[in-house]
Write a protein that holds these residues in place. Sequence first.
Motif, mmCIF file in Angstrom:
data_model
loop_
_atom_site.group_PDB
_atom_site.id
_atom_site.type_symbol
_atom_site.label_atom_id
_atom_site.label_comp_id
_atom_site.label_asym_id
_atom_site.label_seq_id
_atom_site.Cartn_x
_atom_site.Cartn_y
_atom_site.Cartn_z
ATOM 1 N N LEU A 1 0.833 -1.201 0.000
ATOM 2 C CA LEU A 1 0.000 0.000 0.000
ATOM 3 C C LEU A 1 0.868 1.250 0.000
ATOM 4 O O LEU A 1 1.925 1.291 0.629
ATOM 5 C CB LEU A 1 -0.904 0.027 1.230
ATOM 6 N N ALA A 2 0.388 2.284 -0.687
ATOM 7 C CA ALA A 2 1.082 3.572 -0.710
ATOM 8 C C ALA A 2 0.052 4.693 -0.718
ATOM 9 O O ALA A 2 -0.976 4.608 -1.375
ATOM 10 C CB ALA A 2 1.993 3.684 -1.939
ATOM 11 N N GLY A 3 0.340 5.752 0.006
ATOM 12 C CA GLY A 3 -0.537 6.920 0.012
ATOM 13 C C GLY A 3 -1.805 6.692 0.807
ATOM 14 O O GLY A 3 -1.829 5.970 1.812
ATOM 15 N N ASP A 4 -2.900 7.319 0.357
ATOM 16 C CA ASP A 4 -4.159 7.295 1.092
ATOM 17 C C ASP A 4 -4.732 5.897 1.255
ATOM 18 O O ASP A 4 -5.621 5.688 2.092
ATOM 19 C CB ASP A 4 -5.196 8.171 0.381
ATOM 20 N N ALA A 5 -4.273 4.923 0.502
ATOM 21 C CA ALA A 5 -4.719 3.545 0.701
ATOM 22 C C ALA A 5 -4.315 3.041 2.073
ATOM 23 O O ALA A 5 -4.972 2.154 2.634
ATOM 24 C CB ALA A 5 -4.135 2.632 -0.381
ATOM 25 N N GLY A 6 -3.247 3.614 2.636
ATOM 26 C CA GLY A 6 -2.757 3.147 3.925
ATOM 27 C C GLY A 6 -2.883 4.140 5.059
ATOM 28 O O GLY A 6 -2.832 3.755 6.231
ATOM 29 N N HIS A 7 -3.068 5.428 4.742
ATOM 30 C CA HIS A 7 -3.101 6.425 5.811
ATOM 31 C C HIS A 7 -3.695 7.733 5.310
ATOM 32 O O HIS A 7 -3.570 8.093 4.140
ATOM 33 C CB HIS A 7 -1.692 6.679 6.361
ATOM 34 N N ILE A 8 -4.341 8.437 6.224
ATOM 35 C CA ILE A 8 -4.940 9.752 5.952
ATOM 36 C C ILE A 8 -4.487 10.690 7.064
ATOM 37 O O ILE A 8 -4.439 10.308 8.241
ATOM 38 C CB ILE A 8 -6.489 9.680 5.960
ATOM 39 N N VAL A 9 -4.145 11.915 6.719
ATOM 40 C CA VAL A 9 -3.830 12.922 7.734
ATOM 41 C C VAL A 9 -4.684 14.156 7.473
ATOM 42 O O VAL A 9 -5.042 14.445 6.327
ATOM 43 C CB VAL A 9 -2.335 13.320 7.713
ATOM 44 N N PRO A 10 -5.031 14.908 8.521
ATOM 45 C CA PRO A 10 -5.698 16.188 8.287
ATOM 46 C C PRO A 10 -4.771 17.104 7.504
ATOM 47 O O PRO A 10 -3.543 17.004 7.624
ATOM 48 C CB PRO A 10 -5.992 16.719 9.692
#
Length: 393
Positions: A283-292
């Motif tokens: 996974l890379a990017g928003d598939a694995g993590h979201i930040v404000p």
Amino acid sequence: MRTQVAIIGGGPAGLLLSQILDLKGIRSVILERKSREYVLGRIRAGVLEQGLADMLRAAGVGDRMDREGQIHEGTDIAFAGKRHRIDFAGLTGGETVMVYGQTEVTHDLYDARDALGGSIIDEAKNVEINGIDTHTPSVVYEKDGQIHTLHCDFIAGCDGSHGVCRTSIPADIRREYEKVYPFGWLGVLSETPPVSRELIYNHHPEGFALCSMRSNSLSRYYVQVPREEKIDDWGDERFWEMLKRRLPEEISASLVTGPSIEKSIAPLRSFVSEPLSYGRLFLAGDAGHIVPPTGAKGLNLAASDVHYLSDALISYYRTNDEDLLRRYSETALKRVWKATRFSWWMTTLLHHFPENEGFGDRIQQTELEYLFSSKAAQTVLAENYVGLPYEPS
């Protein structure tokens, strides 16, 4: 169809990974569920860490960024009616950020992939992933009413928070961490000159505000609103009135307003899924993590993942050694959590939390006062904002 790396998701993360691999002779195919016009029409953030800007240059897609982008050596934080400048370059030994819209980055990456004959399949529907726990994974998708199968060595999941890749990791292995904030950002894009040559982050008792830009004639402004707000309730006049009320008087007086050409509300949340790999899926990017968006880390974290994943794949195809691939999730997550912490801290520092009235408000005010009086505190903010260095592979 057969390729070495199947990339699911045609946003900047997937495009940049494909470009870097292609330059090393590694074949890839990108599957994107939306049309190219849709992808290029998305309005996203525009602050690039120095590490991402350098990656784009190394990948042969930095020329227009260097011509049209704006190098920012600092930012302003406004509090209690006064502006305080954080000198990125002075506090970090010359590090800066580049203001250049994510939409423009995506344009440049599409052009670069087309120039090299890259394989991008738009409007690939009903994507299914098979065999990720084997050495023969495949991706099944529908295009123009026909079912196709793409065989590959590895799958890169760059398909965002609502894609199929993250949930393809078994639930008993996947651990998810989330914090949902009780507010969102109402953003307006307008064909007006920016109110300042650098970004202004503004703390106000009524709520956060941000003055940003995309160019010398295109401005992006945000105000904090309750999470349940509806975009239809916010006409231009109401938005500008709210923004002006939250800004220091000298900034508000010089603000040029105009019709909005785009308006949206983005809810704020922090989210991390572990691990970022399973079998032959990464996974890379928003598939694995979201930040404000407060810390300007979303796109930059996606690029960080691409840095580590591309290094690991290049190493594998060069030496047949899977060590970096096995360590990809652990290595990438170290930087993900550091950026998540910084984004949480910036969000907590600058937004109004109604539930924190009283003691929480005084702590917030004291934290801001300390920040403006301490070079050490400003240095911590600056080095995180311009981007922490990538861990050695």
